[in-house]
Design a protein around this motif. Sequence first.
Motif, PDB file in Angstrom:
ATOM      1  N   GLU A   1      -2.528   5.070  -3.541  1.00  0.00           N
ATOM      2  CA  GLU A   1      -3.582   5.994  -3.136  1.00  0.00           C
ATOM      3  C   GLU A   1      -3.097   7.425  -3.306  1.00  0.00           C
ATOM      4  O   GLU A   1      -2.054   7.808  -2.769  1.00  0.00           O
ATOM      5  CB  GLU A   1      -3.986   5.741  -1.678  1.00  0.00           C
ATOM      6  CG  GLU A   1      -5.217   6.521  -1.245  1.00  0.00           C
ATOM      7  CD  GLU A   1      -5.661   6.141   0.146  1.00  0.00           C
ATOM      8  OE1 GLU A   1      -6.760   6.556   0.554  1.00  0.00           O
ATOM      9  OE2 GLU A   1      -4.913   5.411   0.837  1.00  0.00           O
ATOM     10  N   ILE A   2      -3.862   8.219  -4.063  1.00  0.00           N
ATOM     11  CA  ILE A   2      -3.512   9.611  -4.308  1.00  0.00           C
ATOM     12  C   ILE A   2      -4.748  10.468  -4.056  1.00  0.00           C
ATOM     13  O   ILE A   2      -5.845   9.951  -3.831  1.00  0.00           O
ATOM     14  CB  ILE A   2      -2.991   9.832  -5.745  1.00  0.00           C
ATOM     15  CG1 ILE A   2      -4.104   9.539  -6.745  1.00  0.00           C
ATOM     16  CG2 ILE A   2      -1.769   8.988  -6.021  1.00  0.00           C
ATOM     17  CD1 ILE A   2      -3.753   9.920  -8.156  1.00  0.00           C
ATOM     18  N   ARG A   3      -4.548  11.774  -4.161  1.00  0.00           N
ATOM     19  CA  ARG A   3      -5.635  12.723  -3.936  1.00  0.00           C
ATOM     20  C   ARG A   3      -5.795  13.624  -5.152  1.00  0.00           C
ATOM     21  O   ARG A   3      -4.810  14.157  -5.678  1.00  0.00           O
ATOM     22  CB  ARG A   3      -5.368  13.560  -2.688  1.00  0.00           C
ATOM     23  CG  ARG A   3      -6.441  14.600  -2.395  1.00  0.00           C
ATOM     24  CD  ARG A   3      -6.123  15.351  -1.110  1.00  0.00           C
ATOM     25  NE  ARG A   3      -7.065  16.431  -0.867  1.00  0.00           N
ATOM     26  CZ  ARG A   3      -8.262  16.256  -0.307  1.00  0.00           C
ATOM     27  NH1 ARG A   3      -8.628  15.048   0.090  1.00  0.00           N
ATOM     28  NH2 ARG A   3      -9.078  17.275  -0.130  1.00  0.00           N
TER      29      ARG A   3
ATOM     30  N   TRP B   1       0.867  -1.184   0.000  1.00  0.00           N
ATOM     31  CA  TRP B   1       0.000   0.000   0.000  1.00  0.00           C
ATOM     32  C   TRP B   1       0.901   1.232   0.000  1.00  0.00           C
ATOM     33  O   TRP B   1       1.698   1.434   0.919  1.00  0.00           O
ATOM     34  CB  TRP B   1      -0.894  -0.003   1.235  1.00  0.00           C
ATOM     35  CG  TRP B   1      -2.014   0.998   1.195  1.00  0.00           C
ATOM     36  CD1 TRP B   1      -1.920   2.345   1.028  1.00  0.00           C
ATOM     37  CD2 TRP B   1      -3.401   0.715   1.322  1.00  0.00           C
ATOM     38  NE1 TRP B   1      -3.159   2.931   1.044  1.00  0.00           N
ATOM     39  CE2 TRP B   1      -4.091   1.953   1.228  1.00  0.00           C
ATOM     40  CE3 TRP B   1      -4.135  -0.442   1.520  1.00  0.00           C
ATOM     41  CZ2 TRP B   1      -5.467   2.052   1.324  1.00  0.00           C
ATOM     42  CZ3 TRP B   1      -5.508  -0.346   1.615  1.00  0.00           C
ATOM     43  CH2 TRP B   1      -6.170   0.878   1.518  1.00  0.00           C
ATOM     44  N   ILE B   2       0.762   2.074  -1.017  1.00  0.00           N
ATOM     45  CA  ILE B   2       1.631   3.236  -1.207  1.00  0.00           C
ATOM     46  C   ILE B   2       0.784   4.499  -1.116  1.00  0.00           C
ATOM     47  O   ILE B   2      -0.296   4.578  -1.724  1.00  0.00           O
ATOM     48  CB  ILE B   2       2.352   3.176  -2.569  1.00  0.00           C
ATOM     49  CG1 ILE B   2       3.050   1.820  -2.742  1.00  0.00           C
ATOM     50  CG2 ILE B   2       3.351   4.310  -2.701  1.00  0.00           C
ATOM     51  CD1 ILE B   2       3.535   1.564  -4.148  1.00  0.00           C
ATOM     52  N   GLY B   3       1.268   5.480  -0.374  1.00  0.00           N
ATOM     53  CA  GLY B   3       0.585   6.756  -0.250  1.00  0.00           C
ATOM     54  C   GLY B   3       1.557   7.839   0.163  1.00  0.00           C
ATOM     55  O   GLY B   3       2.711   7.572   0.525  1.00  0.00           O
TER      56      GLY B   3
ATOM     57  N   ASP C   1       7.670  10.371  -5.776  1.00  0.00           N
ATOM     58  CA  ASP C   1       8.270   9.200  -5.123  1.00  0.00           C
ATOM     59  C   ASP C   1       7.272   8.049  -5.037  1.00  0.00           C
ATOM     60  O   ASP C   1       7.633   6.882  -5.263  1.00  0.00           O
ATOM     61  CB  ASP C   1       8.762   9.571  -3.725  1.00  0.00           C
ATOM     62  CG  ASP C   1       9.814  10.667  -3.758  1.00  0.00           C
ATOM     63  OD1 ASP C   1      10.560  10.732  -4.748  1.00  0.00           O
ATOM     64  OD2 ASP C   1       9.875  11.456  -2.802  1.00  0.00           O
ATOM     65  N   ALA C   2       6.028   8.361  -4.706  1.00  0.00           N
ATOM     66  CA  ALA C   2       5.015   7.312  -4.627  1.00  0.00           C
ATOM     67  C   ALA C   2       4.771   6.662  -5.984  1.00  0.00           C
ATOM     68  O   ALA C   2       4.619   5.434  -6.077  1.00  0.00           O
ATOM     69  CB  ALA C   2       3.711   7.888  -4.076  1.00  0.00           C
ATOM     70  N   MET C   3       4.752   7.448  -7.043  1.00  0.00           N
ATOM     71  CA  MET C   3       4.540   6.899  -8.379  1.00  0.00           C
ATOM     72  C   MET C   3       5.719   6.036  -8.811  1.00  0.00           C
ATOM     73  O   MET C   3       5.539   4.987  -9.432  1.00  0.00           O
ATOM     74  CB  MET C   3       4.298   8.036  -9.370  1.00  0.00           C
ATOM     75  CG  MET C   3       2.987   8.770  -9.155  1.00  0.00           C
ATOM     76  SD  MET C   3       2.801  10.190 -10.258  1.00  0.00           S
ATOM     77  CE  MET C   3       2.997   9.422 -11.846  1.00  0.00           C
ATOM     78  N   TRP C   4       6.948   6.463  -8.474  1.00  0.00           N
ATOM     79  CA  TRP C   4       8.122   5.659  -8.832  1.00  0.00           C
ATOM     80  C   TRP C   4       8.101   4.322  -8.097  1.00  0.00           C
ATOM     81  O   TRP C   4       8.390   3.274  -8.689  1.00  0.00           O
ATOM     82  CB  TRP C   4       9.391   6.435  -8.484  1.00  0.00           C
ATOM     83  CG  TRP C   4      10.640   5.671  -8.811  1.00  0.00           C
ATOM     84  CD1 TRP C   4      11.274   5.589 -10.015  1.00  0.00           C
ATOM     85  CD2 TRP C   4      11.399   4.850  -7.902  1.00  0.00           C
ATOM     86  NE1 TRP C   4      12.380   4.778  -9.920  1.00  0.00           N
ATOM     87  CE2 TRP C   4      12.488   4.308  -8.637  1.00  0.00           C
ATOM     88  CE3 TRP C   4      11.266   4.542  -6.562  1.00  0.00           C
ATOM     89  CZ2 TRP C   4      13.427   3.473  -8.051  1.00  0.00           C
ATOM     90  CZ3 TRP C   4      12.204   3.698  -5.980  1.00  0.00           C
ATOM     91  CH2 TRP C   4      13.277   3.173  -6.721  1.00  0.00           C
ATOM     92  N   ILE C   5       7.751   4.347  -6.820  1.00  0.00           N
ATOM     93  CA  ILE C   5       7.676   3.095  -6.055  1.00  0.00           C
ATOM     94  C   ILE C   5       6.599   2.188  -6.632  1.00  0.00           C
ATOM     95  O   ILE C   5       6.790   0.964  -6.744  1.00  0.00           O
ATOM     96  CB  ILE C   5       7.397   3.407  -4.568  1.00  0.00           C
ATOM     97  CG1 ILE C   5       8.546   4.197  -3.964  1.00  0.00           C
ATOM     98  CG2 ILE C   5       7.159   2.126  -3.780  1.00  0.00           C
ATOM     99  CD1 ILE C   5       8.272   4.716  -2.569  1.00  0.00           C
ATOM    100  N   ALA C   6       5.459   2.753  -7.022  1.00  0.00           N
ATOM    101  CA  ALA C   6       4.376   1.944  -7.580  1.00  0.00           C
ATOM    102  C   ALA C   6       4.792   1.304  -8.907  1.00  0.00           C
ATOM    103  O   ALA C   6       4.469   0.134  -9.170  1.00  0.00           O
ATOM    104  CB  ALA C   6       3.135   2.808  -7.779  1.00  0.00           C
TER     105      ALA C   6
ATOM    106  N   LYS D   1       0.960  15.002 -12.840  1.00  0.00           N
ATOM    107  CA  LYS D   1       1.971  13.964 -13.058  1.00  0.00           C
ATOM    108  C   LYS D   1       1.340  12.601 -13.341  1.00  0.00           C
ATOM    109  O   LYS D   1       1.960  11.758 -13.987  1.00  0.00           O
ATOM    110  CB  LYS D   1       2.898  13.871 -11.846  1.00  0.00           C
ATOM    111  CG  LYS D   1       3.736  15.123 -11.624  1.00  0.00           C
ATOM    112  CD  LYS D   1       4.652  14.950 -10.437  1.00  0.00           C
ATOM    113  CE  LYS D   1       5.508  16.210 -10.240  1.00  0.00           C
ATOM    114  NZ  LYS D   1       6.418  16.058  -9.070  1.00  0.00           N
ATOM    115  N   LEU D   2       0.133  12.396 -12.862  1.00  0.00           N
ATOM    116  CA  LEU D   2      -0.534  11.118 -13.094  1.00  0.00           C
ATOM    117  C   LEU D   2      -1.407  11.252 -14.344  1.00  0.00           C
ATOM    118  O   LEU D   2      -2.638  11.287 -14.278  1.00  0.00           O
ATOM    119  CB  LEU D   2      -1.373  10.717 -11.884  1.00  0.00           C
ATOM    120  CG  LEU D   2      -1.866   9.266 -11.875  1.00  0.00           C
ATOM    121  CD1 LEU D   2      -0.700   8.309 -11.751  1.00  0.00           C
ATOM    122  CD2 LEU D   2      -2.839   9.032 -10.729  1.00  0.00           C
ATOM    123  N   ASP D   3      -0.768  11.314 -15.488  1.00  0.00           N
ATOM    124  CA  ASP D   3      -1.477  11.511 -16.744  1.00  0.00           C
ATOM    125  C   ASP D   3      -1.632  10.187 -17.467  1.00  0.00           C
ATOM    126  O   ASP D   3      -1.423   9.102 -16.896  1.00  0.00           O
ATOM    127  CB  ASP D   3      -0.727  12.527 -17.614  1.00  0.00           C
ATOM    128  CG  ASP D   3       0.738  12.130 -17.820  1.00  0.00           C
ATOM    129  OD1 ASP D   3       1.126  11.025 -17.361  1.00  0.00           O
ATOM    130  OD2 ASP D   3       1.487  12.926 -18.415  1.00  0.00           O
TER     131      ASP D   3
END
Length: 334
Positions: free
Chosen positions: A173-175, A114-116, A153-158, A180-182
């Motif tokens: 999990e993002i808000r 679980w990444i956040g 960092d969360a996106m790289w880990i995911a 960046k999340l395109d």
Amino acid sequence: MATSAVAQEIVFALRQKIARIEGTLPERLARPAGTPSAEETMVLRRHGVTVVQDLLLTGAENFDTALGGGLPKAALTEIHGAQTRDAGAVAGFALALAGLLVKNAAQPKLPVLWIGTHEIFREAGFPYAPGLHARFGIAPENLMIVEAPKLADAMWIAEEAASLKALSAVILEIRGNPHKLDLVATRRLHHRAQDSGRPVFLLRQAAQPEPTAAPVRLVVSPAPAALRWTITGPLPDSIGPPGFAVRIDKSRNALPGQFTLEWNADERSFEERRPDGLGSKNNGAVVSAPFHRTDIAPAAGAVLAFKPATDAAAPRHQPSRKEHAAHRRPRRAG
């Protein structure tokens, strides 16, 4: 032999899909041992090659049928919460899906990642470890939580975790709707999930729908809990299983639809709520029905209360002669 088995899988899945469109019962084929059932597969065209993809069955038949058989296991799946206050329902729905994966996995001890970010966990909190095993069948030691300082960092880990086969699922999990999340970033997550054969669940708090590479997008919000059912019917003033209002907002194999699902923690499966709204169809007796007779025990009759005894009628405590002698006996001095 392998080519023939794959060909049978493709033909069988195509017949299942045609039967669902025509509303008829498909013809059954002999299946090779050790292969998933046709209800758990989906025929896809990927880079010009026909592949059979495994599906995750939720247990709610109408919901699975609307999704084209179930959720794809090796893919990116978006789970949205329209408002921040829906974060608990979104997280519970994702944990239920992870519990289904653990229940049906050949290696049930594979951990869930679980990444956040700091913002996410400050706003929505961390998963409650003691309730993971009781509600979802996930041992606390099998849930790894990564709190990243930044979204990048969360996106790289995911992305790195999505390519690992040592995990049963990856939850990011993002808000909101960060730039960046395109479409390119979600395409990388989706392709890595396909290569590893593991699902990636993208949880989005207070987000608006936008183009992504995820083949399925679900919008989840909490549903009021219904009454708990017993063998005699609904139990008044009781609280039933957790309810989720799930809307299929995007799917390559289904039309949009709205469903109210309940999570059965004992069976670790989703169930559809009854049409009357009183509970799920399979949420039945809390005790087993009698096997030696057909009828249940009759209801209790009138209850009579006896008048309590008065103080005058109550016998008083009378000490024995030995007690009187012991109290009056002089004590030795010296």
